[in-house]
Design an enzyme around this catalytic site. Structure first.
Site, PDB file in Angstrom:
ATOM      1  N   CYS A   3      -5.374  11.159  11.966  1.00 44.62           N
ATOM      2  CA  CYS A   3      -4.651  10.290  11.002  1.00 44.62           C
ATOM      3  C   CYS A   3      -5.374   9.861   9.835  1.00 44.62           C
ATOM      4  O   CYS A   3      -6.572   9.664   9.668  1.00 44.62           O
ATOM      5  CB  CYS A   3      -4.439   9.077  11.968  1.00 44.62           C
ATOM      6  SG  CYS A   3      -3.656   7.416  10.934  1.00 44.62           S
TER       7      CYS A   3
ATOM      8  N   CYS B  27       5.903  12.103  -9.167  1.00 46.94           N
ATOM      9  CA  CYS B  27       5.475  11.478  -7.863  1.00 46.94           C
ATOM     10  C   CYS B  27       6.383  10.191  -7.651  1.00 46.94           C
ATOM     11  O   CYS B  27       5.765   9.325  -6.968  1.00 46.94           O
ATOM     12  CB  CYS B  27       3.867  11.288  -7.928  1.00 46.94           C
ATOM     13  SG  CYS B  27       3.080  13.083  -7.560  1.00 46.94           S
TER      14      CYS B  27
ATOM     15  N   CYS C 257       2.332   5.109  -3.514  1.00 46.43           N
ATOM     16  CA  CYS C 257       2.261   6.381  -2.377  1.00 46.43           C
ATOM     17  C   CYS C 257       1.457   6.062  -1.097  1.00 46.43           C
ATOM     18  O   CYS C 257       0.305   5.268  -1.396  1.00 46.43           O
ATOM     19  CB  CYS C 257       2.056   7.658  -2.935  1.00 46.43           C
ATOM     20  SG  CYS C 257       2.022   8.841  -1.694  1.00 46.43           S
ATOM     21  N   ASP C 258       1.784   6.185   0.032  1.00 48.75           N
ATOM     22  CA  ASP C 258       0.974   5.799   1.255  1.00 48.75           C
ATOM     23  C   ASP C 258      -0.501   6.641   1.225  1.00 48.75           C
ATOM     24  O   ASP C 258      -1.151   6.517   1.886  1.00 48.75           O
ATOM     25  CB  ASP C 258       1.637   5.565   2.525  1.00 48.75           C
ATOM     26  CG  ASP C 258       2.247   6.950   3.093  1.00 48.75           C
ATOM     27  OD1 ASP C 258       2.485   8.062   2.300  1.00 48.75           O
ATOM     28  OD2 ASP C 258       2.459   6.920   3.972  1.00 48.75           O
TER      29      ASP C 258
END
Length: 380
Positions: free
Chosen positions: A16, A252, A267-268
């Site tokens: 993760c 992006c 963005c994550d």
């Protein structure tokens, strides 16, 4: 993309990249979106005029907030929706905390639910463990069954790691045996956040071999019956000239991320203090999306190595995600993308021509050839 529980999660998947983001907000033992922030977010987003307002609930693990939170979500959406507007909700979840009440609400409001499942128990439990250290495969299938009993549409998101990268055909057949027809595969690649799990990271060559094996299996058996998000995007780009997933776009600027406290990021993969664009309680989402800071950030996509500019497949790859391009070099997956496109583009071109012929026969105009994407479950 909304992170209502921030980086908080009931799993400890060893690959993760988002768990470490909890350190951005150290003042709270747990991170939960308040009613004030949720109301401000919904009101802020729905104030903009657009054909569809898409809310993607991700994490961390969004189901930590339970049914009451999602009932509040839909109540606020109904309260602030413009006449005739379309609102779409999707959730990306590990499904472990899905209960009958949550499944019923998702069904009532037609949520699209993406579930993270990396394969059979042998594969899945290697990386996707609960906080107690036990594998979660059986609990994930239980959550999926609750969703299915209510008629919720379920897509599968699979992370491709060293554990399953050499088993594409077996992995595909396993997911098909469970009845899934909408699939998404994302590679586990090297970036700053992956240093804790180097054993999970795949190489470009491995990625290419995986995709080609996956494609050949799909092509022989399910080309007209199963949606694989990447494959849909390639065919759509060839037909309509538009990148329908962010890695295949020329910018992006694809979406905004809202953290649990309302902070906005581009963005994550780039939820970082220096990338913060504002907060939903103070700043308009639509103004931010058109603002200089966000647009300037989006131009990093076109800062390509010369090798990329000369590449035969540039129109499809667009240099891949910038996070995979280290020190000005092509993407770490470049070899894999080249092998995949070389192996598949002629057949994708045939699918693109069929799509264009269908559109012409039905009077639909979608754009100039070089997309429509599979329903998006997002990445987790």
């Amino acid at each position: 993309m909304i992170k209502p529980s921030g980086a908080d999660c009931n799993l400890r998947c060893d690959y993760c990249f988002y768990l470490e983001k909890a350190a951005l907000y150290p003042d709270a033992a747990r991170h939960r979106m308040s009613e004030t922030v949720l109301a401000g977010l919904v009101r802020n987003y729905l104030a903009g005029q657009q054909p569809v307002h898409s809310f993607c609930w991700q994490g961390g693990e969004p189901t930590l907030l339970g049914p009451p939170f999602f009932r509040q979500v839909t109540r606020l959406q109904e309260e602030h929706a413009r006449p005739g507007s379309v609102i779409a909700n999707s959730v990306q979840t590990n499904a472990v905390f899905v209960d009958d009440a949550l499944a019923a609400h998702f069904a009532d409001y037609r949520f699209l639910v993406g579930v993270s499942l990396d394969g059979s128990a042998e594969i899945h439990d290697r990386h996707r463990m609960g906080v107690e250290g036990r594998g979660t495969h059986a609990r994930v299938l239980c959550g999926i069954e609750k969703l299915r009993r209510r008629g919720v549409e379920v897509n599968i998101l699979t992370v491709v790691t060293r554990t399953n990268v050499g088993r594409a055909a077996d992995l595909y057949r396993y997911l098909r045996s469970l009845g899934f027809a909408h699939l998404q595969f994302i590679p586990c690649v090297m970036d700053r956040a992956d240093r804790g799990a180097p054993f999970a990271i795949i190489t470009g060559a491995e990625w290419g071999t995986f995709l080609n094996e996956l494609f050949d299996t799909w092509w022989l058996h399910d080309v007209s019956r199963v949606s694989i998000r990447l494959f849909d995007a390639v065919a759509a780009t060839l037909a309509y000239g538009r990148g329908s997933i962010c890695t295949m776009a020329d910018s992006c600027c694809q979406y905004l991320v809202v953290e649990h406290n309302g902070d906005i990021y581009p963005c994550d993969f780039y939820v970082e203090p220096e990338r913060r664009l504002g907060n939903v309680l103070d700043d308009g989402l639509h103004e931010i999306s058109r603002g200089r800071a966000y647009r300037q950030w989006g131009t990093q996509k076109v800062a390509l190595p010369e090798e990329c500019r000369r590449c035969t497949f540039m129109a499809l790859c667009q240099g891949d995600c910038p996070r995979n391009r280290l020190d000005g070099r092509p993407s770490s997956l470049c070899d894999g993308w080249r092998a995949f496109f070389a192996h598949t583009v002629p057949r994708f071109a045939g699918l693109a021509q069929l799509a264009l012929a269908r559109d012409e026969a039905t009077g639909v105009s979608r754009g100039a050839p070089v997309g429509e994407t599979a329903r998006e479950s997002g990445s987790s």
